[in-house]
Design an enzyme around this catalytic site. Structure first.
Site, PDB file in Angstrom:
ATOM      1  N   CYS A  63      29.572  47.890  43.099  1.00  0.00           N
ATOM      2  CA  CYS A  63      28.335  48.405  43.680  1.00  0.00           C
ATOM      3  C   CYS A  63      27.654  47.288  44.475  1.00  0.00           C
ATOM      4  O   CYS A  63      27.728  46.121  44.128  1.00  0.00           O
ATOM      5  CB  CYS A  63      27.343  48.926  42.665  1.00  0.00           C
ATOM      6  SG  CYS A  63      27.947  50.253  41.643  1.00  0.00           S
ATOM      7  N   ARG A  90      32.910  44.301  47.530  1.00  0.00           N
ATOM      8  CA  ARG A  90      32.644  44.444  46.099  1.00  0.00           C
ATOM      9  C   ARG A  90      33.342  45.670  45.506  1.00  0.00           C
ATOM     10  O   ARG A  90      33.441  45.787  44.298  1.00  0.00           O
ATOM     11  CB  ARG A  90      31.138  44.543  45.865  1.00  0.00           C
ATOM     12  CG  ARG A  90      30.396  43.288  46.277  1.00  0.00           C
ATOM     13  CD  ARG A  90      28.917  43.470  46.209  1.00  0.00           C
ATOM     14  NE  ARG A  90      28.435  43.647  44.855  1.00  0.00           N
ATOM     15  CZ  ARG A  90      28.193  42.664  44.005  1.00  0.00           C
ATOM     16  NH1 ARG A  90      28.398  41.417  44.372  1.00  0.00           N
ATOM     17  NH2 ARG A  90      27.765  42.898  42.797  1.00  0.00           N
ATOM     18  N   TRP A 148      30.275  52.266  43.094  1.00  0.00           N
ATOM     19  CA  TRP A 148      31.600  52.307  42.471  1.00  0.00           C
ATOM     20  C   TRP A 148      31.432  53.162  41.232  1.00  0.00           C
ATOM     21  O   TRP A 148      30.750  52.775  40.285  1.00  0.00           O
ATOM     22  CB  TRP A 148      32.046  50.892  42.115  1.00  0.00           C
ATOM     23  CG  TRP A 148      33.474  50.779  41.696  1.00  0.00           C
ATOM     24  CD1 TRP A 148      34.572  50.663  42.497  1.00  0.00           C
ATOM     25  CD2 TRP A 148      33.969  50.743  40.347  1.00  0.00           C
ATOM     26  NE1 TRP A 148      35.711  50.576  41.742  1.00  0.00           N
ATOM     27  CE2 TRP A 148      35.378  50.620  40.414  1.00  0.00           C
ATOM     28  CE3 TRP A 148      33.370  50.820  39.104  1.00  0.00           C
ATOM     29  CZ2 TRP A 148      36.178  50.559  39.291  1.00  0.00           C
ATOM     30  CZ3 TRP A 148      34.183  50.753  37.970  1.00  0.00           C
ATOM     31  CH2 TRP A 148      35.569  50.627  38.078  1.00  0.00           C
ATOM     32  N   ASN A 190      22.918  49.050  40.132  1.00  0.00           N
ATOM     33  CA  ASN A 190      24.257  48.543  39.863  1.00  0.00           C
ATOM     34  C   ASN A 190      24.313  48.226  38.378  1.00  0.00           C
ATOM     35  O   ASN A 190      23.418  47.571  37.866  1.00  0.00           O
ATOM     36  CB  ASN A 190      24.452  47.272  40.707  1.00  0.00           C
ATOM     37  CG  ASN A 190      25.722  46.529  40.375  1.00  0.00           C
ATOM     38  OD1 ASN A 190      26.570  47.038  39.678  1.00  0.00           O
ATOM     39  ND2 ASN A 190      25.830  45.316  40.899  1.00  0.00           N
ATOM     40  N   GLY A 191      25.330  48.698  37.660  1.00  0.00           N
ATOM     41  CA  GLY A 191      25.427  48.433  36.228  1.00  0.00           C
ATOM     42  C   GLY A 191      25.591  49.733  35.461  1.00  0.00           C
ATOM     43  O   GLY A 191      25.931  50.765  36.045  1.00  0.00           O
ATOM     44  N   GLU A 215      50.663  35.852  37.803  1.00  0.00           N
ATOM     45  CA  GLU A 215      49.731  35.933  38.935  1.00  0.00           C
ATOM     46  C   GLU A 215      50.429  36.532  40.157  1.00  0.00           C
ATOM     47  O   GLU A 215      49.842  37.341  40.878  1.00  0.00           O
ATOM     48  CB  GLU A 215      49.158  34.528  39.238  1.00  0.00           C
ATOM     49  CG  GLU A 215      48.311  34.414  40.501  1.00  0.00           C
ATOM     50  CD  GLU A 215      47.049  35.280  40.505  1.00  0.00           C
ATOM     51  OE1 GLU A 215      46.742  35.903  39.489  1.00  0.00           O
ATOM     52  OE2 GLU A 215      46.393  35.347  41.560  1.00  0.00           O
ATOM     53  N   LYS A 267      49.159  39.914  41.988  1.00  0.00           N
ATOM     54  CA  LYS A 267      48.818  39.970  43.417  1.00  0.00           C
ATOM     55  C   LYS A 267      49.551  41.122  44.081  1.00  0.00           C
ATOM     56  O   LYS A 267      48.972  41.906  44.820  1.00  0.00           O
ATOM     57  CB  LYS A 267      49.206  38.666  44.139  1.00  0.00           C
ATOM     58  CG  LYS A 267      48.315  37.471  43.988  1.00  0.00           C
ATOM     59  CD  LYS A 267      46.925  37.592  44.514  1.00  0.00           C
ATOM     60  CE  LYS A 267      46.000  38.253  43.550  1.00  0.00           C
ATOM     61  NZ  LYS A 267      45.282  37.477  42.591  1.00  0.00           N
ATOM     62  N   GLU A 312      48.289  44.595  42.975  1.00  0.00           N
ATOM     63  CA  GLU A 312      46.917  44.880  43.408  1.00  0.00           C
ATOM     64  C   GLU A 312      46.843  45.313  44.860  1.00  0.00           C
ATOM     65  O   GLU A 312      46.121  46.243  45.199  1.00  0.00           O
ATOM     66  CB  GLU A 312      46.052  43.622  43.272  1.00  0.00           C
ATOM     67  CG  GLU A 312      45.600  43.310  41.881  1.00  0.00           C
ATOM     68  CD  GLU A 312      44.654  42.128  41.866  1.00  0.00           C
ATOM     69  OE1 GLU A 312      43.545  42.286  41.372  1.00  0.00           O
ATOM     70  OE2 GLU A 312      45.022  41.043  42.355  1.00  0.00           O
ATOM     71  N   HIS A 332      65.296  39.890  25.956  1.00  0.00           N
ATOM     72  CA  HIS A 332      64.681  40.589  24.823  1.00  0.00           C
ATOM     73  C   HIS A 332      64.115  41.947  25.232  1.00  0.00           C
ATOM     74  O   HIS A 332      63.297  42.502  24.509  1.00  0.00           O
ATOM     75  CB  HIS A 332      63.609  39.703  24.192  1.00  0.00           C
ATOM     76  CG  HIS A 332      64.177  38.416  23.672  1.00  0.00           C
ATOM     77  ND1 HIS A 332      64.871  38.337  22.487  1.00  0.00           N
ATOM     78  CD2 HIS A 332      64.206  37.174  24.221  1.00  0.00           C
ATOM     79  CE1 HIS A 332      65.291  37.095  22.311  1.00  0.00           C
ATOM     80  NE2 HIS A 332      64.905  36.371  23.352  1.00  0.00           N
ATOM     81  N   LYS A 357      35.280  43.706  43.373  1.00  0.00           N
ATOM     82  CA  LYS A 357      35.325  42.239  43.385  1.00  0.00           C
ATOM     83  C   LYS A 357      34.705  41.661  42.124  1.00  0.00           C
ATOM     84  O   LYS A 357      35.253  40.742  41.529  1.00  0.00           O
ATOM     85  CB  LYS A 357      34.602  41.718  44.632  1.00  0.00           C
ATOM     86  CG  LYS A 357      34.679  40.208  44.793  1.00  0.00           C
ATOM     87  CD  LYS A 357      36.094  39.745  45.074  1.00  0.00           C
ATOM     88  CE  LYS A 357      36.217  38.242  45.181  1.00  0.00           C
ATOM     89  NZ  LYS A 357      37.626  37.818  45.057  1.00  0.00           N
TER      90      LYS A 357
END
Ligand code: M6R
Length: 630
Positions: free
Chosen positions: A2, A27, A75, A101-102, A503, A507, A510, A526, A625
């Site tokens: 947001c 964001r 969002w 926002n929240g 990582e 990446k 995403e 395994h 973000k």
């Protein structure tokens, strides 16, 4: 997550609001809206689901003319992304307007109570309860004599200062709210006033000439001002075009000087790159230099920020973070356990929050967060502080919420990261964690001076090595082109290569939406080797290391089953070509420091694969973000 913008000035508000929302797009959001108080005292409200251009199309040709307004990118948390659920939201009278926002955790109870008192709700959001709560408080305050603040609150307390009835009403309404919020509110009854408040979510005041502003983040403010004040936990602010009045959570007026934002507009813009993500990948050499500046002098690592922490009783270290920040912590664990001879544990923020380890003054808890706003990481740091542990934040954002929770903060100084996926913040986190580890090892006397010097010199050379990696993107581009129709990829590595593989996989998934998993190479047998069949693609971290031969054996095992192997290997290693179908060479680096260079081809691979697949690289679907909710 947001984005909030607000302005109170003389010029039309809409251009600032729309431009500010565009600058906060990174964001993450799924709907957007603005509300402006028109000169004739009416409210112009426009909201649209989807991308910001939908809102722009809606507003174009009927731009509201007022100079006071608020805007929001939402969002979705409560209620699907839709025009009705998009912010701003209004009260029953349509005279009070709020963006938020929240998450209001007790919103269901509050909504039931408000409905029982006759309020009508028009959205499925938690935010709308704020508009109705403020409506009730303003109705109560209407009984007070005009402009006679301070006023008496519902429970008889005197609420100090002026800042208008709206500020007092917002303050009183928030006393009934549990959860996290940054909000901005306007009212047709005080049309020259903008009120903001923040708890567990960021809100920044911008101080301009003849206008004052609110925003979730500084890039939205930079075209208008560089003088900013970040709201602290529980603070409120009342703005008119000439004044900024700050209040603490008890309603007491507080004074704080603004800070000057040093970085310029171009740092928050694309500077000729097609995407922020690519720009930020290419900024890494310079970002690393900034992160290490003043921290590697006279052949030793030194972070002045550690001086204020009493580490004399520390016997174990916890590195807590989420996503990429967690992986940075995992890399540091390998180095720190060798250098500091202390047990180091890495915990994901959301896990530590509800299953915390036993902590006391013998524990050092380092919360790693690019944004400094990640709710789970912050909650874990708060818990650690309450338990008596030494607490430190490693973040990129000066004054962020996390820094208000801990005893000391170490900043990355890599500049604003706008692309939703973390790139330069990851390598910056690694660089600072390495420098911090070397400094702590020197303070503890656990590494000989020659080795400290050698490692400090190698760390100082990393920006050039990263630059060398970035100079040859073509081999990565060719592999990215070959990935376009791949539906699954494995990344493997040993030692520090393992979190680097994690990582790399994060990446890729995403930004390109290709399913990818990272594994310790020794774990293949395994289970994951069951996925290997002819033609499957596997990316291996195979740079010079103590386990290089073991990685080669793993490559043989997957090649024997028909996999196509891309190896990331050290320049000059021609032997690797017998074990891999393609080799991406990177400059040599000491094994423990190698993730800083080894991650670069994986970042480029994710970027180019996403571009090839037509994905929204800077704002991947469903991602935000700063994850300011649980
Ligand atoms: O701001 P933070 O470092 O606390 O963010 C943590 C994660 O949300 C973040 O690293 C996330 O995993 C990114 N999408 C990674 O690219």
């Amino acid at each position: 997550m947001c984005g909030i913008v607000g302005v109170v000035g003389r010029e039309p508000a809409a251009p600032f609001l729309l431009d500010g929302l565009r600058r906060l797009e990174y964001r993450g959001y799924d709907s957007a809206g603005i509300a402006v108080i028109a000169p004739n005292g009416t409210l112009h409200l426009h909201r649209a689901a989807g991308k910001l251009q939908n809102l722009v199309a809606l507003v174009t040709g009927r731009e509201p003319h007022g100079a006071v307004g608020i805007g929001h990118t939402r969002w979705a948390t409560h209620g699907r992304p839709s025009d009705e659920n998009a912010h701003p939201h209004t009260d029953c009278t349509g005279r009070i307007c709020v963006v938020h926002n929240g998450i209001i955790e007790n919103f269901a109870t509050l909504r039931d109570q408000l409905q029982a008192r006759g309020h009508t709700f028009r959205s499925e959001t938690d935010t709308e309860v704020l508009a109705h709560l403020i409506e009730e408080e303003l109705a109560r305050l209407a009984a007070c004599p005009p402009a006679s603040l301070p006023v008496t609150a519902a429970d008889g307390r005197q609420v100090e200062g002026d800042g208008g009835r709206l500020r007092v009403a917002v303050h009183e309404a928030l006393l009934r709210v549990q959860g996290a919020y940054a909000l901005a509110a306007i009212s047709l009854d005080e049309p020259h006033l903008l009120v903001g408040a923040a708890r567990h979510a960021p809100l920044v005041v911008g101080i301009g000439d003849d206008a004052n502003y609110l925003a979730s983040d500084i890039p939205a403010l930079l075209p208008r001002t560089r003088l900013v004040i970040r709201l602290r936990e529980g603070e409120l602010v009342a703005l008119d075009r000439d004044r900024v009045l700050l209040y603490d959570e008890t309603g007491r007026a507080v004074e704080r000087l603004p800070t000057y934002v040093e970085w310029d507009q171009s740092a928050a813009e694309k500077a000729g790159y097609p995407h922020f993500t690519l720009k930020e990948i290419h900024e890494q050499p310079e970002a690393l230099r900034r992160a290490l500046a003043g921290r590697l002098t006279d052949g030793r690592a030194y972070l002045a920020e550690l001086d204020g922490l009493d580490l004399s009783r520390v016997t174990r270290v916890y590195l807590v973070g989420c996503g990429t920040s967690h992986y940075a912590g995992m890399v540091a664990k390998y180095a720190w356990e060798q250098w500091l001879r202390l047990p180091v544990e890495c915990i994901i923020g959301s896990e530590m929050r509800y299953a915390p380890p036993p902590l006391d003054e013998h524990a050092l808890v380092i919360a790693i967060s690019q944004s400094g706003e990640t709710a789970d990481t912050r909650a874990a740091a708060e818990w650690a502080a309450r338990a008596g542990a030494r607490t430190l934040a490693l973040t990129n954002v000066v004054g962020s919420s996390l820094t208000q929770t801990v005893e000391a903060s170490v900043y990355l100084y890599v500049g604003p990261e706008i692309g939703v996926v973390s790139t330069k913040a990851f390598t910056g986190q690694l660089a600072v964690l390495y420098a911090m580890g070397l400094d702590l090892a020197a303070r503890r006397g656990t590494l000989p001076p020659e080795q400290l010097q050698e490692l400090a010199a190698a760390l100082a050379a990393m920006p050039e090595r990263v630059a060398a990696c970035l100079a040859r993107p073509e081999p990565v581009q060719r592999i990215a082109a070959a990935c376009v129709n791949v539906d699954h990829l494995l990344f493997i590595g040993r030692g520090v290569g393992y979190p680097t593989a994690l990582e790399g996989a994060l990446k890729l998934k995403e930004v390109s939406y290709i399913h990818a998993e990272g594994y310790p190479a020794g774990e293949l047998k395994h289970g994951p080797i069951a996925l290997v069949e002819p033609g499957k693609l596997l990316i291996a971290l195979a740079t010079a290391s103590a386990t290089y031969d073991k990685v080669l054996s793993n490559l043989e095992e997957v090649k024997a089953r028909g996999a196509r192997v891309v190896a990331i290997a050290t320049e000059g290693d021609t032997a690797i070509q017998r074990h891999a179908d393609h080799v991406l060479y990177v400059p040599a680096a000491p094994e423990l420091l190698s993730p800083i260079v080894n991650v670069v081809p994986m970042q480029l691979l994710a970027y180019y694969a996403a571009v090839e697949r037509g994905c929204d690289v800077d704002q991947p679907r469903n991602l935000a973000k700063s994850v300011t909710v649980e």
